[in-house]
Design a protein around this motif. Sequence first.
Motif, PDB file in Angstrom:
ATOM      1  N   LEU A 189      44.871  25.022  28.076  1.00  0.00           N
ATOM      2  CA  LEU A 189      44.473  25.511  26.754  1.00  0.00           C
ATOM      3  C   LEU A 189      43.435  26.619  26.843  1.00  0.00           C
ATOM      4  O   LEU A 189      42.602  26.634  27.746  1.00  0.00           O
ATOM      5  CB  LEU A 189      43.893  24.360  25.918  1.00  0.00           C
ATOM      6  N   PHE A 190      43.495  27.535  25.876  1.00  0.00           N
ATOM      7  CA  PHE A 190      42.444  28.536  25.703  1.00  0.00           C
ATOM      8  C   PHE A 190      42.341  28.820  24.213  1.00  0.00           C
ATOM      9  O   PHE A 190      43.192  28.404  23.423  1.00  0.00           O
ATOM     10  CB  PHE A 190      42.739  29.812  26.503  1.00  0.00           C
ATOM     11  N   LEU A 191      41.270  29.514  23.813  1.00  0.00           N
ATOM     12  CA  LEU A 191      41.044  29.829  22.404  1.00  0.00           C
ATOM     13  C   LEU A 191      41.063  31.333  22.191  1.00  0.00           C
ATOM     14  O   LEU A 191      40.608  32.096  23.043  1.00  0.00           O
ATOM     15  CB  LEU A 191      39.686  29.286  21.938  1.00  0.00           C
ATOM     16  N   TYR A 197      52.114  42.364  26.492  1.00  0.00           N
ATOM     17  CA  TYR A 197      52.635  41.620  25.343  1.00  0.00           C
ATOM     18  C   TYR A 197      53.046  40.230  25.817  1.00  0.00           C
ATOM     19  O   TYR A 197      53.377  40.037  27.003  1.00  0.00           O
ATOM     20  CB  TYR A 197      53.861  42.351  24.756  1.00  0.00           C
ATOM     21  N   GLU A 198      53.037  39.248  24.900  1.00  0.00           N
ATOM     22  CA  GLU A 198      53.573  37.910  25.157  1.00  0.00           C
ATOM     23  C   GLU A 198      54.162  37.375  23.859  1.00  0.00           C
ATOM     24  O   GLU A 198      53.414  36.983  22.963  1.00  0.00           O
ATOM     25  CB  GLU A 198      52.477  36.955  25.662  1.00  0.00           C
ATOM     26  N   ALA A 199      55.471  37.372  23.732  1.00  0.00           N
ATOM     27  CA  ALA A 199      56.123  36.827  22.538  1.00  0.00           C
ATOM     28  C   ALA A 199      56.024  35.310  22.537  1.00  0.00           C
ATOM     29  O   ALA A 199      56.286  34.676  23.561  1.00  0.00           O
ATOM     30  CB  ALA A 199      57.590  37.240  22.505  1.00  0.00           C
ATOM     31  N   GLU A 200      55.649  34.732  21.386  1.00  0.00           N
ATOM     32  CA  GLU A 200      55.469  33.276  21.335  1.00  0.00           C
ATOM     33  C   GLU A 200      55.827  32.709  19.957  1.00  0.00           C
ATOM     34  O   GLU A 200      55.623  33.362  18.932  1.00  0.00           O
ATOM     35  CB  GLU A 200      54.000  32.914  21.660  1.00  0.00           C
ATOM     36  N   LEU A 201      56.312  31.498  19.956  1.00  0.00           N
ATOM     37  CA  LEU A 201      56.433  30.714  18.732  1.00  0.00           C
ATOM     38  C   LEU A 201      55.046  30.183  18.380  1.00  0.00           C
ATOM     39  O   LEU A 201      54.366  29.618  19.250  1.00  0.00           O
ATOM     40  CB  LEU A 201      57.385  29.533  18.949  1.00  0.00           C
ATOM     41  N   ASN A 239      52.227  37.447  18.915  1.00  0.00           N
ATOM     42  CA  ASN A 239      52.158  38.213  20.150  1.00  0.00           C
ATOM     43  C   ASN A 239      50.792  37.904  20.773  1.00  0.00           C
ATOM     44  O   ASN A 239      49.758  38.303  20.233  1.00  0.00           O
ATOM     45  CB  ASN A 239      52.314  39.707  19.851  1.00  0.00           C
ATOM     46  N   ASP A 240      50.808  37.151  21.867  1.00  0.00           N
ATOM     47  CA  ASP A 240      49.557  36.754  22.539  1.00  0.00           C
ATOM     48  C   ASP A 240      49.137  37.906  23.469  1.00  0.00           C
ATOM     49  O   ASP A 240      49.233  37.808  24.691  1.00  0.00           O
ATOM     50  CB  ASP A 240      49.793  35.449  23.307  1.00  0.00           C
ATOM     51  N   VAL A 241      48.673  38.988  22.841  1.00  0.00           N
ATOM     52  CA  VAL A 241      48.333  40.194  23.613  1.00  0.00           C
ATOM     53  C   VAL A 241      47.191  39.868  24.589  1.00  0.00           C
ATOM     54  O   VAL A 241      46.227  39.176  24.227  1.00  0.00           O
ATOM     55  CB  VAL A 241      47.933  41.346  22.669  1.00  0.00           C
ATOM     56  N   ALA A 296      39.816  38.488  27.676  1.00  0.00           N
ATOM     57  CA  ALA A 296      41.175  38.984  27.936  1.00  0.00           C
ATOM     58  C   ALA A 296      42.136  38.697  26.792  1.00  0.00           C
ATOM     59  O   ALA A 296      43.048  39.475  26.527  1.00  0.00           O
ATOM     60  CB  ALA A 296      41.713  38.359  29.225  1.00  0.00           C
ATOM     61  N   LYS A 297      41.932  37.553  26.118  1.00  0.00           N
ATOM     62  CA  LYS A 297      42.864  37.155  25.076  1.00  0.00           C
ATOM     63  C   LYS A 297      42.218  37.114  23.693  1.00  0.00           C
ATOM     64  O   LYS A 297      42.895  36.802  22.712  1.00  0.00           O
ATOM     65  CB  LYS A 297      43.465  35.781  25.408  1.00  0.00           C
ATOM     66  N   GLY A 298      40.926  37.436  23.624  1.00  0.00           N
ATOM     67  CA  GLY A 298      40.219  37.272  22.357  1.00  0.00           C
ATOM     68  C   GLY A 298      39.737  38.550  21.717  1.00  0.00           C
ATOM     69  O   GLY A 298      39.096  38.507  20.658  1.00  0.00           O
ATOM     70  N   GLY A 308      52.983  29.388  24.118  1.00  0.00           N
ATOM     71  CA  GLY A 308      53.288  29.920  25.449  1.00  0.00           C
ATOM     72  C   GLY A 308      54.406  30.947  25.402  1.00  0.00           C
ATOM     73  O   GLY A 308      55.189  30.996  24.450  1.00  0.00           O
ATOM     74  N   THR A 309      54.456  31.777  26.447  1.00  0.00           N
ATOM     75  CA  THR A 309      55.431  32.868  26.466  1.00  0.00           C
ATOM     76  C   THR A 309      56.454  32.673  27.576  1.00  0.00           C
ATOM     77  O   THR A 309      56.105  32.173  28.656  1.00  0.00           O
ATOM     78  CB  THR A 309      54.708  34.227  26.622  1.00  0.00           C
ATOM     79  N   PRO A 310      57.708  33.055  27.321  1.00  0.00           N
ATOM     80  CA  PRO A 310      58.716  32.974  28.382  1.00  0.00           C
ATOM     81  C   PRO A 310      58.547  34.110  29.394  1.00  0.00           C
ATOM     82  O   PRO A 310      57.668  34.970  29.240  1.00  0.00           O
ATOM     83  CB  PRO A 310      60.038  33.101  27.623  1.00  0.00           C
TER      84      PRO A 310
HETATM   85 ZN    ZN Z   1      50.451  33.398  25.875  1.00  0.00          ZN
END
Ligand code: ZN
Length: 260
Positions: free
Chosen positions: A88-90, A114-118, A145-147, A162-164, A229-231
């Motif tokens: 997990l991350f926030l 880019y990271e496509a996610e549901l 998109n979990d950029v 990195a993700k925030g 999560g991304t494929p």
């Molecule tokens: Zn992701």
Amino acid sequence: MRIARFTTGDDPRYALVLSEGGRDYLAVLGGDPLFAPAQPTGERIALDEDGVRLLAPVIPRSKVVGVGRNYAAHAAEMGNQPPAAPLLFLKPNTSVIGPDDPIIIPDWCQEASYEAELAVVIGRLCKDVSPENVGQYILGYTVANDVTARDAQRSDGQWARAKGFDSACPLGPWIDTDLNPEDVGVSSYVDGVQRQAGHTRDMIFDVPYLVSYISAAMTLLPGDVILTGTPAGVGEIVAGNRVTVAVEGLGEMSNPVLRR
Ligand code: ZN
């Protein structure tokens, strides 16, 4: 039911998205359906009308919870083993943008991905819920998109930067309350070229397990969002690109990429 948040230039409003004769309409609601029953005002606006703009369908009330390496093929492409438990991350709610808003790569980042996610949208306060019971706590689903600033993710160890960063969490185009998330495609395109073609059935930990696992650690509030999560197939985006993420049966969202 599809719930959108939109503007015609004034304050954001909420609407149900209805299809009629091949055209989408916004049936305007009186308030925020996350916190009050969805009451149509009777006003209808064509989605493709000039000046109508969809916004992120939800601004998470407290947090976006991300799940790392939840598809084995993606873990492998990054040189990692599949995790034994959800990683997990926030992402802060200030990272959220909506459809067509620019993803702005920070000046300290040399490699953005880019990271496509549901994405799962929580509808009710949720704590210590079993996987069998998570359904009643989920309002619906949207596309995320979990950029990720991949270079900062490698160098920092912790992923907050990195993700925030601002604009690192595009959400849209709307919340679908009827989607069955078990078996839908998750895909991405850069400048129209397909880059990811995954499937939620390949998740290591499915949606009920993730919501239950997260709720054992932290209270989820209405409007909180979980990225599942991304494929495989992640890759770089640079200024000038347009990146599109899609979930089968839900919709797609596209964002231009700029550099600060
Ligand atoms: Zn992701």
